[in-house]
Design a protein around this motif. Structure first.
Motif, PDB file in Angstrom:
ATOM      1  N   UNK A 101       0.812  -1.213   0.000  1.00 50.99           N
ATOM      2  CA  UNK A 101       0.000   0.000   0.000  1.00 50.99           C
ATOM      3  C   UNK A 101       0.850   1.270   0.000  1.00 50.99           C
ATOM      4  N   UNK A 102       2.039   1.161   0.535  1.00 54.15           N
ATOM      5  CA  UNK A 102       2.908   2.341   0.616  1.00 54.15           C
ATOM      6  C   UNK A 102       3.715   2.579  -0.672  1.00 54.15           C
ATOM      7  N   UNK A 108       0.725  -2.105  -7.438  1.00 58.97           N
ATOM      8  CA  UNK A 108       1.171  -2.564  -6.129  1.00 58.97           C
ATOM      9  C   UNK A 108       0.158  -2.144  -5.050  1.00 58.97           C
ATOM     10  N   UNK A 109      -0.373  -0.922  -5.221  1.00 62.33           N
ATOM     11  CA  UNK A 109      -1.378  -0.437  -4.276  1.00 62.33           C
ATOM     12  C   UNK A 109      -2.602  -1.350  -4.282  1.00 62.33           C
ATOM     13  N   UNK A 110      -3.031  -1.718  -5.501  1.00 59.47           N
ATOM     14  CA  UNK A 110      -4.215  -2.591  -5.623  1.00 59.47           C
ATOM     15  C   UNK A 110      -3.949  -3.942  -4.965  1.00 59.47           C
ATOM     16  N   UNK A 111      -2.781  -4.516  -5.206  1.00 62.91           N
ATOM     17  CA  UNK A 111      -2.439  -5.811  -4.582  1.00 62.91           C
ATOM     18  C   UNK A 111      -2.372  -5.669  -3.061  1.00 62.91           C
ATOM     19  N   UNK A 112      -1.822  -4.548  -2.583  1.00 63.94           N
ATOM     20  CA  UNK A 112      -1.765  -4.317  -1.132  1.00 63.94           C
ATOM     21  C   UNK A 112      -3.164  -4.203  -0.536  1.00 63.94           C
ATOM     22  N   UNK A 113      -4.064  -3.490  -1.265  1.00 67.21           N
ATOM     23  CA  UNK A 113      -5.441  -3.334  -0.786  1.00 67.21           C
ATOM     24  C   UNK A 113      -6.156  -4.681  -0.717  1.00 67.21           C
ATOM     25  N   UNK A 114      -5.950  -5.486  -1.781  1.00 69.08           N
ATOM     26  CA  UNK A 114      -6.566  -6.820  -1.797  1.00 69.08           C
ATOM     27  C   UNK A 114      -6.015  -7.682  -0.657  1.00 69.08           C
TER      28      UNK A 114
END
Length: 590
Positions: A101-102, A108-114
């Motif tokens: 997320x960072x 990468x943000x989307x994968x972190x959110x998921x």
């Protein structure tokens, strides 16, 4: 990662080996497994955090999918420990997702959110799975306790039902059903082993008096102590039984008659020792009948019946001792059963009849009365009265037979009144006198026959005074108030006493044949004593069993009023009696 997994595998091996030799400490084992699991999750977390800056988008997506799958599996596999399951899922997903997320890249943000979303879901799932598993384990344990309690209750109920159906509640001994089952089993075993069994039938002597005088509570305590004494002497408690009332049974395996008698003597000796309660010191004894398997019987019920028979005859002949069943007793039992069965229908089958023996005046030898004597012809056999009267009394048939005799005797006496006004004497047993309806039966016999009451004499033996003396004296007074005369039969042979003579106020006494037979020796002093007592109370005296003229003369000179015996006439059938009264075909002396 490989080194860590090898270390955990080795740790598992040593843990299993240690558990074989020493008890397992569950808390330490759980902590040991949890530390290994959390360490593994931490290693995966470090792996993802260290490598994700250097991998492409596909590999990054692949990593997030792998750790998500591992977190998803852990939420259920590790549900037995809530902390371990939640830490494992959180360590795998949360740090890696926060790091994604960072990052500035959108993918990468989307994968972190998921990953973060899935991690939160896994934490919630792990928590619920752990709660569900804990609830399931608790319910299982509660059910196990419940099942255990139910099993304990079922066991207790089963034991209670067994005791109710097999144990005598008073003595704690086996009851009839349980004893018969065990006896049947032992008989089957003895058949195969070709061994004998001795069955002891124990009946307490004097127990009824304790119940009647001191009370049933004391009687119950005596029965309890008797049961303990039996168990003390004979150790095989499965073969001891309270049969009923004050009767007990003991079955002795692999025994012969001699061993059985020795054991019976021991039991009698122990039972005969004083029973001591708070303020009572009581003494009773026991009579024992013994029957042998297979010599006397092969069936348990028959064996018990034969032992009971042996006890019954032993009690009559030699009370407080032991006796063994024999073929002679067997014949007596069979005959007694045959006579008992025959008596029940003797009146209906017209097998009973009355014969009459004259009682004559000692001066003129002329008849003044007739004694009615009962006769029974069963098929072609004449059964003697001394044999069937006792059976009728024992089995409660004497009341019916006695009423029939009274009616028939009164009818016969009424029939000869037109020829000679002679009385009829009828023997009555103590059982008849004890009947509440006895006076009514006598009244009805007089009414039905039309015989005046003064022509009826009732003869009773002295044995009646061994029973309820006061009640019987009241009955005798009622008879005398009606004008019926009362005689004491067989005087001097049983319970004679001056108090009986004084209380009874009878009309006649009859001297027994035994004293008449011994007039030449010691019989005469007794005859003189009876005459003096009778004279003092104003009674007439009848001498029975007069068989010679010499006896008749001696008795007449002594002052006896009336005589009876074969010298004057044998008991006469009704048809011959009419001729006797007319003085035709039958001479006075037979």
């Amino acid at each position: 990662m490989m080194v860590l997994l090898l270390i955990r595998l080795a740790d598992t091996y040593f843990w299993l080996k240690k558990n074989k030799t020493s008890p397992n400490n569950s808390k330490k084992s759980i902590l040991r497994f949890a530390l290994g699991t959390i360490t593994t999750a931490s290693m995966w977390c470090i792996y993802c955090l260290v490598l994700f800056p250097y991998i492409d988008t596909i590999e990054l997506a692949f990593n997030i999918i792998i750790v998500s799958a591992m977190a998803g599996g852990a939420s259920t596999v590790l549900a037995g420990s809530k902390v371990t399951a939640m830490l494992y899922s959180g360590i795998l997903l949360i740090p890696f997702s926060i790091a994604l997320l960072l990052e500035p890249e959108f993918h990468e943000y989307i994968l972190g959110l998921l990953g973060m979303s899935f991690g939160c879901v896994m934490l919630i799932t792990a928590n619920k799975s752990a709660n569900f598993t804990a609830l399931a384990i608790r319910l299982k344990n509660e059910n196990a306790v419940l099942v255990e309690d139910m099993e304990a209750e079922v066991t207790a109920r089963t034991r209670q039902i067994y005791e109710l159906s097999n144990i005598d509640p008073l003595t704690g001994l086996f009851n009839r059903n349980a004893f018969l089952t065990h006896l049947r089993t032992n008989i089957d075993k003895s058949k195969k082993a070709n061994e004998s069994i001795a069955l002891l039938f124990i009946d307490l002597d004097g127990f009824k008096k304790i119940n009647d005088t001191i009370g049933h509570e004391t009687g119950d305590m005596v029965l309890k102590q008797t049961a303990e004494r039996l168990k003390e002497i004979y150790k095989n408690h499965q073969l001891i039984c309270r049969w009923g009332g004050d009767e007990f049974l003991v079955a002795v395996e692999n025994s012969n008659k001699s061993k059985a008698i020795l054991l019976a003597d021991k039991l009698i000796k122990r039972i005969s020792e004083p029973y001591i309660f708070s303020r009572n010191r009581l003494s009773i004894s026991a009579t024992v009948g013994i029957a042998m398997f297979p010599e006397h019987a092969t069936q348990e019920n028959v064996l018990i019946q034969l032992a009971d028979t042996a006890m019954y005859y032993q009690k009559k002949a030699f009370p407080s001792t032991a006796g063994v069943f024999s073929a002679h007793l067997g014949k007596q039992l069979a005959r007694e059963q045959r006579l008992k069965d025959g008596l029940s229908e003797a009146i209906e089958n017209q097998q009973l009849r009355l014969v009459f023996q004259p009682i004559v005046d000692s001066e003129t030898f002329q008849p003044v009365a007739f004694e009615a004597l009962l006769r029974w012809q069963l098929v072609n056999e004449n059964i003697p009265p001394y044999e069937f009267i006792s059976i009728a009394e024992q089995y409660g048939q004497i009341r019916k037979i006695g009423a029939w005799v009274l009616n028939e005797a009164c009818k016969a006496a009424k029939s000869w009144q037109s020829q000679m006004p002679l009385s009829v004497a009828v023997n009555v047993s103590v059982i008849q006198l004890q009947d509440d309806d006895f006076i009514d039966i006598v009244d009805q016999a007089l009414v039905d026959s039309g015989l005046p009451s003064k022509f009826l004499h009732i003869e009773i033996t002295e044995s009646v005074f061994a029973a309820d003396k006061e009640t019987l004296l009241d009955k005798i007074t009622c008879l005398q108030e009606r004008g019926i005369k009362v005689s004491i039969d067989d005087f001097g042979t049983e319970y004679s006493s001056l108090s009986v003579i004084q209380d009874l106020s009878a009309n006649k006494v009859k001297i027994d044949k035994a004293f008449v037979d011994s007039l030449d020796s010691n019989g005469m002093p007794i005859v003189n004593a009876v005459l003096q007592i009778a004279k003092a109370f104003g009674y007439d005296v009848v001498a029975e069993g007069v068989e010679t003229l010499q006896q008749a003369e001696v008795l007449r000179k002594a002052g006896v009023n009336h005589l009876q015996g074969y010298y004057f006439a044998k008991p006469l059938e009704s048809t011959i009696l009419k001729q006797y009264l007319k003085g035709r075909a039958l001479p006075l002396i037979d």
